[in-house]
Motif scaffolding. Structure first.
Motif, short mmCIF file in Angstrom:
data_model
loop_
_atom_site.label_atom_id
_atom_site.label_comp_id
_atom_site.label_asym_id
_atom_site.label_seq_id
_atom_site.Cartn_x
_atom_site.Cartn_y
_atom_site.Cartn_z
N ARG A 161 0.83 -1.20 0.00
CA ARG A 161 0.00 0.00 0.00
C ARG A 161 0.86 1.25 0.00
NH1 ARG A 161 -3.80 -0.18 4.94
NH2 ARG A 161 -4.59 1.68 3.89
N ARG A 162 0.30 2.37 -0.44
CA ARG A 162 1.02 3.64 -0.48
C ARG A 162 0.99 4.32 0.88
NH1 ARG A 162 -2.02 6.58 -5.19
NH2 ARG A 162 -0.58 8.27 -4.72
N TYR A 163 1.94 5.19 1.09
CA TYR A 163 2.04 5.97 2.33
C TYR A 163 0.85 6.92 2.43
CZ TYR A 163 4.16 9.01 5.91
OH TYR A 163 4.43 9.72 7.04
N VAL A 164 0.34 7.09 3.66
CA VAL A 164 -0.77 8.00 3.91
C VAL A 164 -0.48 8.84 5.15
CG1 VAL A 164 -3.22 8.24 4.43
CG2 VAL A 164 -2.45 6.38 2.94
N GLY A 165 -0.62 10.13 5.02
CA GLY A 165 -0.67 11.03 6.17
C GLY A 165 -2.06 11.63 6.21
N ALA A 166 -2.76 11.50 7.34
CA ALA A 166 -4.15 11.97 7.42
C ALA A 166 -4.38 12.72 8.72
CB ALA A 166 -5.12 10.79 7.31
N LEU A 167 -5.07 13.85 8.61
CA LEU A 167 -5.52 14.62 9.77
C LEU A 167 -7.03 14.78 9.67
CD1 LEU A 167 -2.90 17.54 9.87
CD2 LEU A 167 -2.95 15.52 11.35
N SER A 168 -7.71 14.77 10.81
CA SER A 168 -9.15 14.97 10.78
C SER A 168 -9.59 15.84 11.94
CB SER A 168 -9.90 13.63 10.80
OG SER A 168 -9.70 12.97 12.03
N LEU A 169 -10.64 16.61 11.69
CA LEU A 169 -11.24 17.49 12.70
C LEU A 169 -12.74 17.32 12.59
CD1 LEU A 169 -10.69 19.77 14.80
CD2 LEU A 169 -11.02 21.39 12.92
N GLY A 170 -13.40 17.05 13.73
CA GLY A 170 -14.82 16.78 13.64
C GLY A 170 -15.60 17.15 14.89
N VAL A 171 -16.93 17.09 14.75
CA VAL A 171 -17.86 17.32 15.86
C VAL A 171 -18.83 16.15 15.91
CG1 VAL A 171 -19.59 18.85 16.85
CG2 VAL A 171 -17.69 19.82 15.54
N HIS A 172 -19.02 15.59 17.10
CA HIS A 172 -19.90 14.45 17.30
C HIS A 172 -20.77 14.70 18.52
CE1 HIS A 172 -17.41 11.84 14.57
NE2 HIS A 172 -16.54 12.79 14.86
N THR A 173 -21.93 14.07 18.54
CA THR A 173 -22.80 14.16 19.70
C THR A 173 -23.13 12.76 20.20
OG1 THR A 173 -24.86 15.09 20.57
CG2 THR A 173 -24.94 14.21 18.35
N HIS A 174 -23.33 12.65 21.50
CA HIS A 174 -23.60 11.35 22.15
C HIS A 174 -24.87 11.48 22.97
CE1 HIS A 174 -19.43 10.10 21.17
NE2 HIS A 174 -19.16 11.38 21.36
N PHE A 175 -25.80 10.54 22.77
CA PHE A 175 -27.07 10.62 23.48
C PHE A 175 -27.70 9.23 23.57
CE2 PHE A 175 -27.78 11.24 18.99
CZ PHE A 175 -28.95 10.55 18.70
N GLY A 176 -28.74 9.12 24.38
CA GLY A 176 -29.44 7.87 24.55
C GLY A 176 -30.78 7.87 23.84
N TRP A 177 -31.20 6.69 23.41
CA TRP A 177 -32.49 6.55 22.74
C TRP A 177 -33.03 5.14 22.98
CZ3 TRP A 177 -33.61 3.56 18.17
CH2 TRP A 177 -34.93 3.73 17.69
N GLN A 178 -34.13 5.04 23.72
CA GLN A 178 -34.79 3.78 24.01
C GLN A 178 -33.81 2.72 24.56
OE1 GLN A 178 -37.11 2.45 20.64
NE2 GLN A 178 -38.44 4.26 20.69
#
Length: 308
Positions: free
Chosen positions: A99-116
């Motif tokens: 496989r080829r070399y990979v450099g990866a950066l990520s920035l994100g927003v997530h939410t966590h909650f309950g349901w049933q």
């Protein structure tokens, strides 16, 4: 058809979250906790190859944490930053069967909650790849400073790109007494990598009970984002999952290597909880991700926290 429906469902969920989060933004939020996990094969099988290293740090924000998921999406937000290096076996020579070399950066927003009675995580990341991340250049700088040969595969790395990625997971915690829990889950991703994953995690001990838990994308190891109240002691963690993979920008179709349709992971870990500190070490077996990969690999994971 199934893949298009999955993408639409994830997109609809994220649009709904955006609508629910906006009125909450004006309310008072505090930092509820920080989630961190370091992965590297140097503390796994000792080989510098494939999914060789990553680091994730998340800030969890909300009004409060009671030990139970809030029912409203957006009540708790996770702001996540992540960097990852993926490398061929040999950094000094380009191998058309690797496989080829990979450099990866990520920035994100997530939410966590309950349901049933279920635990839901929904959100999105912007995944950035290529020389623009600076990851390859930094690795080359480290090699020069240490007097090592400079990697040659950086000239053939996956190119610059920005990939919006949607992520959703639904799980449920099943209790067997006070010291044993089973957490089956289903995860879907669409973007930089598009896949559906099914698996579970078994815990002997208090780890995860009353905590807001996060999942590492590479290993699947779960780690604390917000800590609950725990007695001192050890917990043993076991887990496994399998994924159906539809696409990956890290393994482009039509190149020398052929991406695998499925991926399997198996993991184990030990969590120690003290009065003012805690620590986690885990090992994950990652099955081959492309047909030319002759064997899997073992990745080590580390998380250490101190309270002052």
């Amino acid at each position: 058809m199934g893949l298009r429906m999955m993408n639409k469902a994830l997109l609809a969920a994220c649009v709904l979250i955006a609508g629910l989060v906006s009125p909450l933004a004006a309310q008072d939020r505090v930092t509820l906790g920080w989630g961190r996990l370091f992965n590297n094969d140097a503390i796994g099988d000792g080989h510098d190859r494939w999914r060789t290293g990553s680091y994730t740090v998340s800030q969890l924000r909300g009004e409060s944490w009671s030990g139970v998921m809030p029912e409203q999406p957006g009540a708790i937000l996770e702001f996540r930053f992540r960097g990852e290096t993926i490398a061929p076996v040999d950094l000094l020579a380009i191998d058309p069967n690797d496989r080829r070399y990979v450099g990866a950066l990520s920035l994100g927003v997530h939410t966590h909650f309950g349901w049933q009675g279920n635990e839901i995580s929904l959100g999105g990341d912007l995944v950035v790849t290529g020389p623009q991340t600076g990851i390859g250049s930094f690795q080359g700088w480290i090699h020069r400073r240490l007097g090592l040969a400079e990697p040659k595969v950086l000239d053939d790395q996956i190119g610059n790109g920005i990939y919006p990625t949607l992520v959703g997971e639904i799980g449920r915690t099943l209790h067997f007494g006070t010291q044993t829990t089973l957490h089956p889950f289903v995860e879907a991703r669409a973007g930089a990598e598009t896949l559906v994953r099914v698996g579970g995690d078994l815990v002997f001990g208090e780890f995860g009970q009353g905590d807001l838990m996060l999942r590492d994308p590479t290993t699947g190891q779960r780690y604390r984002g917000v800590a609950g109240v725990h007695d001192n002691g050890f917990s043993l963690v076991l887990g496994a999952d399998v994924a159906q993979v539809f696409s990956s920008v890290f393994l482009p179709v039509g190149e020398a290597v052929t991406p695998s349709d499925t991926r399997a992971r198996a993991r184990a870990g030990v969590q120690w909880q003290g009065s003012r500190a805690s620590g986690f070490y885990g090992v994950t077996y990652l099955g081959p991700e492309f047909n030319e990969q002759k064997e899997g690999q073992f990745i080590g994971s580390l998380n250490v926290n101190f309270s002052f």
